[in-house]
Design an enzyme around this catalytic site. Structure first.
Site, short mmCIF file in Angstrom:
data_model
loop_
_atom_site.label_atom_id
_atom_site.label_comp_id
_atom_site.label_asym_id
_atom_site.label_seq_id
_atom_site.Cartn_x
_atom_site.Cartn_y
_atom_site.Cartn_z
N LYS A 192 33.97 55.52 17.75
CA LYS A 192 34.36 55.83 19.12
C LYS A 192 35.82 56.25 19.29
O LYS A 192 36.71 55.70 18.66
CB LYS A 192 34.11 54.61 20.03
CG LYS A 192 32.67 54.31 20.29
CD LYS A 192 31.86 55.44 20.88
CE LYS A 192 32.10 55.71 22.34
NZ LYS A 192 31.95 54.61 23.25
N SER A 239 36.67 51.41 19.73
CA SER A 239 35.73 50.35 20.10
C SER A 239 35.81 49.22 19.10
O SER A 239 35.95 49.45 17.90
CB SER A 239 34.32 50.92 20.13
OG SER A 239 33.35 49.92 19.92
N GLU A 247 39.86 57.02 32.42
CA GLU A 247 39.00 56.03 33.06
C GLU A 247 39.83 55.03 33.86
O GLU A 247 39.51 54.70 35.00
CB GLU A 247 38.18 55.30 32.01
CG GLU A 247 37.22 56.21 31.27
CD GLU A 247 36.58 55.49 30.08
OE1 GLU A 247 35.55 54.85 30.27
OE2 GLU A 247 37.16 55.55 28.96
N HIS A 296 29.39 71.91 41.98
CA HIS A 296 28.25 70.98 41.83
C HIS A 296 28.03 70.61 40.35
O HIS A 296 26.92 70.29 39.97
CB HIS A 296 26.95 71.57 42.38
CG HIS A 296 27.05 72.11 43.78
ND1 HIS A 296 26.54 71.44 44.86
CD2 HIS A 296 27.61 73.24 44.28
CE1 HIS A 296 26.76 72.15 45.97
NE2 HIS A 296 27.41 73.26 45.63
#
Lengths: 459, 459, 459, 459
Positions: D284, D278, D291, D156
């Protein structure tokens, strides 16, 4: 108060309790949960983690609960206890006292539910395979019966070449054979025992996972990695994919039967018991089973997608998202089992209208390929032969005549090589007999395939 | 014997009866079926197709059946009568005699079920919209409360720039606003009355479709084409698509909340009533609602796919495949309704740990863009500014220092334009306040958006 | 070296570069990206963030790049520059120097791509709507032409009642009308401008989002919440859902046309230009367009589900997963646009075989409902009328006779109320004319609906 | 003019030609189409259907075409010739004259494409299996390297119990092992040769299907039923399902890596070559590969569902809908192959921050189960032990203390059985070592599993 509630200050919100309980559907795992608990507690005793007396009380208590469920005296499951596991443990403890409260030693619901599911699916998949085999047997029987019944074979829902109805049924026998194979592979791949994996990392207690796996008849012994064991639902995905593919086969046969039963084809009747009428139009007899099968194929696809989407991007290990697996699995199983049984019975009621089928297959344009191949045998390169016969068909279409109405002279105008033999080609029986190639539609080939299937061990 | 059984010689196969009955789930349409029948029979009387007395007996009989269902005295529905329509008609006829057997005049179950479904969904969609609005109100309230609580904003789950928690809640308010819009559009588009379309082609009896449509409150009157009216399930697809998109929104919020509640973030607590524990690990408090929401999103997607697959390639008009629509619709509605209510209550129990959030947002690299934009304001072209600040960050990473630990001299080695002002930029409060652009995260903007929402008619 | 590479020590892995570049497909956004950049830089100048001279150079440079792309002199896009945005910015800077390196001021690719996509889809959706309207116009024309051509109407692919072909075409006009409505709603809901949202939280620079939104013609102005603006793909999902539903309509018409073109029905011909032949069987003429349409419907569904799965459970705000949106969107757009155009042309080549259609509709059992309704008009309760006519049909079926072959005496044995009038009912023309109810199949109603459509503003 | 155009009066509509051509993507089957044609023509010669000279010219011509394609001199494929089959046949005939026009003797594109696809997929699946094995080898290597690196195990997304990182990697080794198994089963099940099935019913010419099947290396010989052979796409569905499940595994690992790389966890670094930056925010470093993997999982699911929807309800045998299979298959193959390779390389760059991982695992509440199990070993029934430890944790939470900060006396207030030994339990190393159960997380078990994998034949 929930069994896990030690650290909690307030009760579960009521709506949450309603959407998160699972006993209203996972109660169907009761038999496998009990078998598991019995094997588990026996192991605990063998390892000295509970006494032999504790184990004996638990197993006999569990047997009692099993009987109660089966004879209807168990009463309602308690939604507050969330799932079948907690319901049984709680009831056992009420029945036998302290020994019951030792049952969950070295076990988590994470490995418990994974084990229940595998045990349950092992039984279900075996049943599915036997139902598929049973459907195949009927198909083979029909193939034998109709090895000589001629009908048009279609591509693009256009008449292509004559085939025999028996050949059609054997095509489905092939499909269901692959389906059985996929089910067997799924069964084989899931036959590992997760129990003992605990919540994620096994346990600090000296359990014996091999003993439990053997007691429960898991062919490949315990799962080799506890983190994988509790977060794996591959077996469910693989099963739902196998069912989806097989339902697709049923949906294709349905599509054909619906078309064959249309007034336009008028080739078959299905038994009244497998059709329904209309509340408004008194004359209707509808092929409902076939239509429902197509519709339910969408449903079964939806279940597969639901599980794929559910599992995507879940972090290791167990997440509550995974509780959504069971209803989708049960729904696909129930749908598929019912339809396998119904199809087996329904196609036995199928009555072909052999005259109409034969008449449709007698359209001489279905034998256009036979003519082209005759030309090939007489030295015309195939592409040229195809082109000339195509031109011949085009002319017929434009002049509203059929190929077999042409005189030899007319035919020779476009196809100079034609001889009187060509005029004999437009006979569908001759046509199917000529396709006497392995896998072909000649009655002889169909009978030989029927013999092949009858030699299979499951036949 | 089935009501449609005039031309049938044998009874329906039992397994077929089981998979083809629908009353076990479509009984939830009872209220709308009764409303429809009452409007229908009133119209029949108005048109002289039944007597006023017949109509009166039917309507009062239908009212009695409605009460019986609601007070529990109706008894079990009869699966042999297939669906709610036949169950009610049959029971009505038992209750009032011959007038009941006139009820189905000029009506088919095809237009009947299409009308029931639209009536039912009209109510359900209105309820959904009010639940969405109610969730939006809570989000706006939280946005106001947390208009100044600073946290890291993420892209790619990497710290991007500081934002305020109120701004985050307003992002969801936007999403649910679009969801409400989609539901309203669906509602508007379905608000036509199919009744009177019959099985496919209306009827030879002189009915008045406008009267019925008006009685049942259909805003746009009767459907304009009977063949479309009985084969259309667009409204169901559109609704399931709208619910899928909205569930996706809930699943995204769930993903964030689960992450925020991890020990690694430690940013929020959710009320005990919305979490559960572990049967094995005493310390656990799990964000079950959020996990179930993600899982159930897959389920709702599956229902959409099931219906899309079901409708694909169906010939006109009604086919039995379409009976598969209802269970999928009901399942998505129930799931979505429950979660909308639960989320509204659950997020009210959310307690942010403002210190931890602020600390995380204080990482000076989140203000790297502020520095680049400071350079832009001082004449450095953006691409150059970005490159220099990037180089500065790279150096810090390699040397294990943070941006705000650099001296001005050190900074100037890479960014010669830097002045002492630059050292002030690494303050997250200053940073959010500086984003005082329409739609931005400055507390002032958040409050202005809160005011915007509070002016909405539904607030 | 990547434009963002300031802090990076090594280059991107080559395989990664290949799977993560998007310029090979997002180059089709070039026109909208340029329009956006022009509006953006004009705003920067207006706000004093760049000089008027910078802005002028950028806009004229961008115009040059646009021409280069359109006249083919731009050359290949550079996959190392990842996407259309970086390709254009980089090329602009090469072209005009420093002013180009200011273009990305106060902008992130996150808000940039969201703006491009909305601009692009605004144009595409308008085009889709016009194609749908164009298809509807053809359907209305055909409905008028065939307002009196009688054919069997089907339910369950069984003959139900006679209808006119014009009525059938109008059913599809209704479906496409709803499709147009869904597209309009999608268009309306996406008409907000994300630009200025930056990566997540707007910017610290004093931009004017209203100015940009107005320049780009966004009807509802700027998006109200920056976090939502960059993480929202609802518009894509809503569009793909609308396209899926409309493709389903095309797939249903395809299914019918395929059936009608089968040798069994033999009701229509489609133009040779919309069919293909067989490389083997010279006689074949296959309805390929219809089949491809059904197949491509699955493809379009797959795109929708890909996006739904992609968005599920994504944390806020932008994640790279979302880059997967564009190929799926483009694929569905291209598929749907091509088929809308093809269908419009293809159905104009449809030639009904009116004699065969009429003959099929003349089967007297299609008028069984007419007889039942005649009985109702003569006082028999409907359920009783239905049952008797059903029994009559059953007897006919068993004795191999047709309803219209019965003498009045024979009919009266089962239906005592029958009079000589009943023998007149088995005429399909009479039957369709009798369904003169709003939305019904009577030619008069069809013509009235045709008139309704012709009054629509888009006709 | 199309090769099949004999009977056609007009050319194909241009838009139709564009949506129905397949050579723009099926050209990648060229090598397998050529291999097939060579085997086919050899068989034709053996059977006396063409001369040995014809066959020799065809095979050498085909070899030339193969070289031309591979060295780039073949030129563009002709979209008017629709597919790779017609392009090659047509070019061969141009090259060698009449013998080329005999190549299509006793063959249809229906059996031809089915054979090409199986040949192609046989190669591709073997490649996939080797890529999966290669990824497994890396995982095993990492498991060995990190057999003692301690981190929190999650359920969880909440801390559950300490595990070692090596154990985590082995969990994925198990998943990919099942994936390899599914690929092998798919490969085995498709290893039948459709060629010779013709369009639907084999041929009237005396071909030898066993010879061709053997030449092409089909393990199980020719397909047993010609109607099934040309309408079967089970192998594609089974493959896309296997790829979907395996992509789901990659997506789960991605989810974990993204979380581990967040600033909140801060447990790992991934190599710069597998991350991107970025365009706006200089600091970044984003886990783009992970992803994209999650996003592409949705894409691969979409391909599976597209094919399932495409096949649903198709009548036998071949329908043009089935042409939609190839793009979806190729897309899933390309995606999956690229990601398997990238993952293997990417995880080799993974650098765990062992201190942070250990610190997180040192939270004493992760050892709450250890305490409960200690109590079990000392005679407390598990359910009671669980409850008391839960209460202890609850008290700690409320008083803001950690379990290991309690004195023995404090502990005994809630857990009277506790002894000084209990205070030693809160050590994560001790905890993982104590889970020395088959499949458990003890380093000894991990090493034993590593040894198991290294003994596999493919290692």
């Amino acid at each position: 108060r929930a069994l896990w509630g030690g650290r909690f200050a307030t009760e579960t919100n009521e709506l949450v309790a309603r959407i998160s309980e699972s006993v209203s559907y996972d109660h169907r795992l009761y038999k496998h949960d009990i078998a598991q608990s019995k094997a588990h507690v026996r192991m605990l005793a063998k390892q000295g983690l509970v006494t032999a007396e504790d184990a004996a009380q638990c197993t006999s208590g569990l047997d009692q609960l099993c009987s109660q469920i089966e004879n209807g005296t168990f009463g309602a499951f308690d939604i507050k206890l969330e799932d079948i596991h907690m319901n049984l443990e709680s009831r056992l403890t009420r029945l036998v006292g302290e020994p019951g409260s030792k049952l969950h030693t070295a076990r988590s619901r994470n490995d418990q539910v994974a084990t229940d599911l595998r045990l349950y699916l092992r039984d279900e998949i075996q049943l599915l395979i036997s139902l598929v085999r049973s459907l195949q047997r009927v198909l083979v029987t029909l193939a034998e019966e109709y090895a000589q019944v001629i009908m048009p074979g279609f591509t693009h829902l256009q008449h292509a070449q004559p085939v025999v109805l028996g050949h059609y049924f054997l095509a489905y026998c092939e499909m269901f054979d692959r389906d059985a194979g996929r089910l067997e592979d799924t069964l084989n791949r899931l036959d590992f025992c997760p129990l003992g994996s605990g919540a994620i990392a096994t346990t600090t207690l000296p359990i014996d996972r091999f003993f439990v796996a053997e007691q429960l008849g898991f062919r490949h012994g315990p799962c080799r990695n506890s983190m994988d064991a509790v977060s794996d639902r591959d077996f469910a995905l693989e099963l739902l994919a196998a069912i989806s593919i097989s339902m697709m086969h049923l949906s294709r046969m349905s599509e054909d039967l619906i078309f064959w039963m249309s007034q336009e084809a008028g080739w078959i009747e299905l038994g009244d018991a497998f059709c329904t009428g209309s509340s408004l139009m008194p004359q209707k007899k509808n092929p409902d089973v076939c239509e429902l099968t197509r519709g339910k194929t969408g449903r079964v696809y939806g279940n597969l997608l639901a599980l794929l989407a559910m599992m995507k991007g879940l972090p290791l290990c167990y997440n509550r998202d995974m509780q959504e697996d069971k209803e989708r699995i049960f729904d696909s199983l129930d749908t598929y089992k019912a339809l396998l049984q119904i199809f087996r019975e329904m196609i036995l009621t199928l009555k072909p209208n052999q005259e109409r089928m034969f008449a449709a297959a007698s359209d001489p344009s279905l034998m256009a390929t036979d003519l082209a191949e005759w030309l090939v045998r007489n030295g015309v390169p195939f592409r040229e032969a195809h082109h000339r016969v195509g031109a011949l068909v085009g002319e017929c279409t434009r002049s509203g005549r059929r190929l077999n109405e042409l005189t030899l002279t007319e035919m020779q105008r476009v196809v100079p090589e034609a001889t009187a033999d060509c005029l004999e080609l437009f006979d569908p029986l001759r046509s199917v007999q000529a396709r006497n190639i392995f896998g072909g539609t000649a009655p002889e080939q169909v009978r030989s395939q029927v013999a092949f299937w009858k030699r299979q061990p499951w036949f």
